[in-house]
Write a protein that holds these residues in place. Structure first.
Motif, PDB file in Angstrom:
ATOM      1  N   PRO A 304      -2.177 -12.259 -10.021  1.00 34.21           N
ATOM      2  CA  PRO A 304      -1.696 -10.896 -10.273  1.00 34.21           C
ATOM      3  C   PRO A 304      -1.753  -9.980  -9.044  1.00 34.21           C
ATOM      4  O   PRO A 304      -1.208  -8.888  -9.061  1.00 34.21           O
ATOM      5  N   ASN A 305      -2.401 -10.447  -7.968  1.00 33.88           N
ATOM      6  CA  ASN A 305      -2.510  -9.597  -6.765  1.00 33.88           C
ATOM      7  C   ASN A 305      -1.418  -9.842  -5.742  1.00 33.88           C
ATOM      8  O   ASN A 305      -1.450  -9.252  -4.657  1.00 33.88           O
ATOM      9  N   THR A 306      -0.483 -10.712  -6.070  1.00 34.76           N
ATOM     10  CA  THR A 306       0.552 -11.052  -5.096  1.00 34.76           C
ATOM     11  C   THR A 306       1.257  -9.832  -4.490  1.00 34.76           C
ATOM     12  O   THR A 306       1.441  -9.776  -3.278  1.00 34.76           O
ATOM     13  N   PRO A 307       1.647  -8.824  -5.294  1.00 33.17           N
ATOM     14  CA  PRO A 307       2.334  -7.673  -4.679  1.00 33.17           C
ATOM     15  C   PRO A 307       1.484  -7.013  -3.598  1.00 33.17           C
ATOM     16  O   PRO A 307       2.015  -6.520  -2.601  1.00 33.17           O
ATOM     17  N   LEU A 308       0.166  -7.016  -3.775  1.00 29.73           N
ATOM     18  CA  LEU A 308      -0.678  -6.373  -2.766  1.00 29.73           C
ATOM     19  C   LEU A 308      -0.653  -7.166  -1.461  1.00 29.73           C
ATOM     20  O   LEU A 308      -0.662  -6.591  -0.366  1.00 29.73           O
ATOM     21  N   ARG A 309      -0.595  -8.477  -1.585  1.00 28.60           N
ATOM     22  CA  ARG A 309      -0.514  -9.304  -0.367  1.00 28.60           C
ATOM     23  C   ARG A 309       0.783  -8.994   0.380  1.00 28.60           C
ATOM     24  O   ARG A 309       0.829  -8.927   1.601  1.00 28.60           O
ATOM     25  N   MET A 310       1.834  -8.841  -0.399  1.00 31.06           N
ATOM     26  CA  MET A 310       3.126  -8.520   0.221  1.00 31.06           C
ATOM     27  C   MET A 310       3.033  -7.159   0.913  1.00 31.06           C
ATOM     28  O   MET A 310       3.511  -6.979   2.044  1.00 31.06           O
ATOM     29  N   LEU A 311       2.358  -6.187   0.237  1.00 36.16           N
ATOM     30  CA  LEU A 311       2.259  -4.840   0.824  1.00 36.16           C
ATOM     31  C   LEU A 311       1.498  -4.849   2.148  1.00 36.16           C
ATOM     32  O   LEU A 311       1.705  -3.987   2.995  1.00 36.16           O
ATOM     33  N   CYS A 312       0.592  -5.821   2.310  1.00 33.86           N
ATOM     34  CA  CYS A 312      -0.150  -5.910   3.571  1.00 33.86           C
ATOM     35  C   CYS A 312       0.814  -5.984   4.750  1.00 33.86           C
ATOM     36  O   CYS A 312       0.487  -5.564   5.846  1.00 33.86           O
ATOM     37  N   HIS A 313       1.997  -6.538   4.526  1.00 38.49           N
ATOM     38  CA  HIS A 313       2.989  -6.564   5.600  1.00 38.49           C
ATOM     39  C   HIS A 313       3.830  -5.295   5.601  1.00 38.49           C
ATOM     40  O   HIS A 313       3.953  -4.628   6.610  1.00 38.49           O
ATOM     41  N   PHE A 314       4.371  -4.944   4.437  1.00 33.27           N
ATOM     42  CA  PHE A 314       5.321  -3.824   4.419  1.00 33.27           C
ATOM     43  C   PHE A 314       4.661  -2.455   4.628  1.00 33.27           C
ATOM     44  O   PHE A 314       5.299  -1.534   5.096  1.00 33.27           O
ATOM     45  N   LEU A 315       3.398  -2.309   4.224  1.00 28.18           N
ATOM     46  CA  LEU A 315       2.757  -0.996   4.381  1.00 28.18           C
ATOM     47  C   LEU A 315       2.027  -0.838   5.711  1.00 28.18           C
ATOM     48  O   LEU A 315       1.500   0.233   6.010  1.00 28.18           O
ATOM     49  N   ASP A 316       1.985  -1.891   6.488  1.00 27.12           N
ATOM     50  CA  ASP A 316       1.316  -1.798   7.782  1.00 27.12           C
ATOM     51  C   ASP A 316       2.028  -0.754   8.648  1.00 27.12           C
ATOM     52  O   ASP A 316       3.241  -0.839   8.860  1.00 27.12           O
ATOM     53  N   PRO A 317       1.293   0.255   9.123  1.00 23.09           N
ATOM     54  CA  PRO A 317       1.947   1.288   9.943  1.00 23.09           C
ATOM     55  C   PRO A 317       2.627   0.696  11.179  1.00 23.09           C
ATOM     56  O   PRO A 317       3.587   1.268  11.690  1.00 23.09           O
ATOM     57  N   ASN A 318       2.144  -0.475  11.621  1.00 24.63           N
ATOM     58  CA  ASN A 318       2.773  -1.080  12.806  1.00 24.63           C
ATOM     59  C   ASN A 318       3.784  -2.155  12.432  1.00 24.63           C
ATOM     60  O   ASN A 318       4.109  -3.013  13.247  1.00 24.63           O
TER      61      ASN A 318
END
Ligand SMILES: O=c1ccn([C@@H]2O[C@H](COP(=O)(O)OP(=O)(O)O[C@H]3O[C@H](CO)[C@@H](O)[C@H](O)[C@H]3O)[C@@H](O)[C@H]2O)c(=O)[nH]1
Ligand SMILES: [Mn+2]
Length: 711
Positions: A304-318
């Protein structure tokens, strides 16, 4: 600046080993080509030409394959650090697309499980919308989803309350779950829902008289007598509305939409790519989330945490502004102990994805890919969404139906320059190829616990048919003006283009396989030697090339966590594909290019017969059906057994020939060893999955005819 990173990447320590290996092996290949050329000059014959062609194709495929290993990059994500930049209510909206195409090959209860597993994601529900695309245009599927939406009201709070990992109810209840106060009640509800859906599927129709809700009756009234899966208006139903529908604990639920795009026989619908493009537009009207996930109907969420793993890339300020998608490689739940058909694709889903990650990004695998919406639409600033109206309003509905119509794409760039690209049966790999040629990037995310688990066929013929479709699709684009070898090399990292080329031209593997499955054998029957004899100075080169390729492949398997038996089965399936699916893909491609045939996406069946499943669990090959694909493999197996016996006879009569015929005997013997399950299927088995006697008979006849004609 982040205190703790969201993700890290490091180059693989093995890359130097691979680079040296590649160099040494390349020299050996040049030596072999030199040897062939000498042979061609001194003793030209059809055999020498065939062997040269075979080895050149092998060298090409080997070289393109090495590209995956030259610069692998391993990534890790740290979802626990996300809180540094965003609170939950600041997460971006997420639209989840799930495609299904046939209620009989893809049982709706399976699709329901996939949908429930993602509906229950640990993600703010007001940000989550699920869109189910039904290319089967089936009221049975819609019915199943109406039932699922009711069950979800109980299932979602239950998953969240006890923080379950398995959120597909079928998987959860099948795994002896720990017992909570509500467990038996929820299990009972699930069983009832499953039974209701099954009853309707078995009956094949919906009984409108039993419906007591006007809205439901209205929804089904669209299935008028003229409604068929190939000819029908668009059907879009809102099954759950965020901000309106609450679960039993009083929490709002995510949106759930049923979408069956308009179809008519005269308009090409472009299979899954067409379905996904419709979803991009319909969701653009409804929720317009900046990120969407594409998922096959048989791939349930396993974490159930998969979206958060994806966000680790997309939400990275860099984050790289050119990052287009995050791919969670396909993994499967129904592979048997030794992976009889090599269906796990160990190297393709592990080594190859991280391999391409170091070259500009992996390819899209059709499922498990989170995309930035703006990458696939024309003008991200011009949103289709009608912001001031609720999704259930008339205007929104009219617009949504309009963008799901057959004619909407006429004279637009959909499928050519925007959206998932058309013109091939492998829309996934092709779309990512085109995006990467435009400078877009991608990353692989492959957590230890699989993000999604899918289904692979468990009967040999289904595996062969699936590969036939894939590699026919690859040729469609591989041999077009968008070939990785021309267009790709120009517009992307050339090594990345070689990786794409490997997949696109894999069907040509059939050329060396067929040559090596016939030429050494024919000449063996005649006792004429075509390879260096054991004492020849060139002999060690052959040994090196063979062992060098096989040992490295085995090593790759083991280093990627697999076993000897699984590796053995995979190399066997490679030989089988080389004389069935691959040559058939080339023929199919030729026929379609000449306009003599059209191409069709034959959906893989996800229904499993219990006897077939049992045999699969025991690791027994499933032949069972008569098919041209199986026949061609069987002919080769019989022919090799025949040639091997004659070869042994020659050696027994005249021991002096052993040295000269050694390589031919070895190749034929290797083929015989690999064909063992086929001989068993023909002679030793009596179960339903054995080789159909007609196929055996035809194979033996073909081999006899060849023998009588040539010898
Ligand atoms: O006209 C169609 C045909 C298929 N599908 C869906 O496409 C998905 C994949 O079909 P499947 O029969 O399971 O094919 P596979 O060979 O298992 O799929 C692999 O290969 C496909 C390309 O050939 C990719 O689209 C898939 O994502 C990838 O998992 C399924 O959800 C289908 O319902 C549609 O929506 N419309
Ligand atoms: Mn599938």
């Amino acid at each position: 600046m982040l205190k703790a990173p969201f993700h890290t990447s490091k180059p693989s320590p093995t890359r130097w080993f691979y680079r040296i290996y590649t160099l040494v092996y390349t020299i050996a290949i040049f030596a072999l080509v030199y040897h062939h050329c000498c042979n061609l000059i001194h003793s030209p014959s059809f055999t020498t030409i065939f062997l040269l062609i075979a080895d050149l194709v092998l060298a090409f495929l080997w070289a393109t394959w090495q590209a995956f290993f030259l610069n692998p990059v391993f990534r890790q994500v740290f979802p626990e650090n996300l809180a540094q930049v965003a609170k939950e209510n600041e997460y971006p909206g997420l639209d989840l697309f799930i495609c299904t195409a046939d209620p009989f090959k893809e049982p709706p209860i399976g699709v329901v499980n996939t949908v429930l597993s993602v509906l229950a994601y640990d993600y703010p529900s007001e940000k989550l919308s699920i869109y189910l695309s039904d290319d089967g245009g089936s009221q049975l599927t819609l019915f199943a989803f109406m039932e699922a939406a009711k069950f979800a009201r109980h299932w979602l709070p239950y998953c969240k309350k006890y923080n379950l990992m398995d959120r597909s109810p079928e998987v959860y209840f099948g795994s002896n779950p720990s017992f909570f106060p509500e467990t038996s009640e929820i299990q009972e509800m699930y069983k009832n829902m499953r039974a209701t859906v099954k009853k309707v599927i078995d009956r094949g129709t919906i009984d409108l008289d039993q419906m007591n809700c006007d809205r439901t009756i209205k929804a089904f009234s669209k299935w008028t007598p003229g409604f068929t899966r190939h000819d029908h208006p668009a059907v879009i139903e809102i099954l759950l509305k965020n901000n309106v529908d609450k679960d039993v604990m009083g929490h709002y639920m995510p949106n759930l939409f049923y979408v069956s795009r308009e179809k008519n026989r005269g308009t090409p619908h472009h299979f899954k790519a067409g379905a996904l493009n419709t979803l991009i537009r319909v969701s653009g009207v409804m929720t317009n989330a900046p990120i969407f996930l594409s998922l096959d109907c048989d791939m349930y969420s396993n974490d159930p945490n998969t979206p958060l793993r994806m966000l680790c890339h997309f939400l990275d300020p860099n984050v790289d502004p050119k990052l287009a998608f995050v791919q969670f490689p396909q993994r499967f739940h129904n592979i048997n102990k030794n992976d009889t058909y090599g269906a796990e694709h160990v190297l393709e889903t592990r080594a190859c994805t991280v391999g391409m990650d170091g070259l500009g990004g992996t390819f899209f695998m059709g499922t498990g890919g989170f995309f930035r919406r703006k990458v696939l639409i024309e003008n991200p600033k011009e949103s289709q969404k009608i912001w001031n109206e609720p999704i259930q309003s008339k205007d929104v509905s009219t617009l949504a139906h309009h963008v799901a119509s057959c004619t909407y794409e006429d004279n637009t760039k959909w499928g050519q320059e925007i959206g998932f690209r058309y013109g091939t049966l492998v829309e996934d790999i092709y779309t990512s190829f085109r995006l990467q040629c435009l400078g877009w990037k991608s990353v692989t995310c492959n957590p230890t616990r699989a993000a999604f688990l899918g289904n692979m066929p468990i009967a040999l013929n289904d595996i062969l048919a699936q590969n036939n479709r894939w590699y026919m699709g690859m040729l469609q684009t591989g041999l077009s003006k968008f070939s990785p070898m021309t267009y790709g090399i120009k517009f992307m990292n050339p090594l990345q283009a070689l990786c794409y080329a490997h997949y696109h031209f894999r069907a040509f593997w059939s050329i060396p396989v067929i040559i090596y499955a016939l030429v050494p054998q024919f000449t063996l029957v005649n006792a004429s030697s075509i390879f260096p004899k054991v004492s020849d100075p060139w002999f060690p080169l052959y040994v090196f090339l063979f062992i060098g390729a096989y040992a490295k492949d085995f090593l790759d398997y083991v280093m990627n966590g697999s076993t000897f038996k699984r590796w053995w089965n995979r190399q066997r399936i490679w030989l089988i594909l080389g004389c069935s699916s691959y040559p058939f893909s080339i023929v199919d491609w030729l026929l379609t290019s000449l306009g003599m045939s059209t191409f069709e996406f034959n959906v893989t069946s996800k229904v499993s017969d219990s006897e077939i499943s049992k045999r699969y669990e025991e690791g027994v090959f499933e032949f069972g059906v008569e098919s041209p694909l199986l026949l061609s493999v069987n002919i080769v197996a019989v022919l090799n057994l025949f040639a091997f016996s004659i070869g042994i006879k020659h050696v027994l009569i005249n021991a002096g020939t052993f040295e000269e015929l050694f390589v031919q005997l070895f190749i034929t013997g290797f083929a015989v060893l690999n064909s063992w399950p086929l001989y068993e299927g023909m002679i030793l088995r009596s179960d339903k999955g054995k080789m159909p006697p007609k196929t055996t008979l035809k194979s033996v006849c073909v081999v006899l005819v060849i023998y009588l004609a040539f010898f």
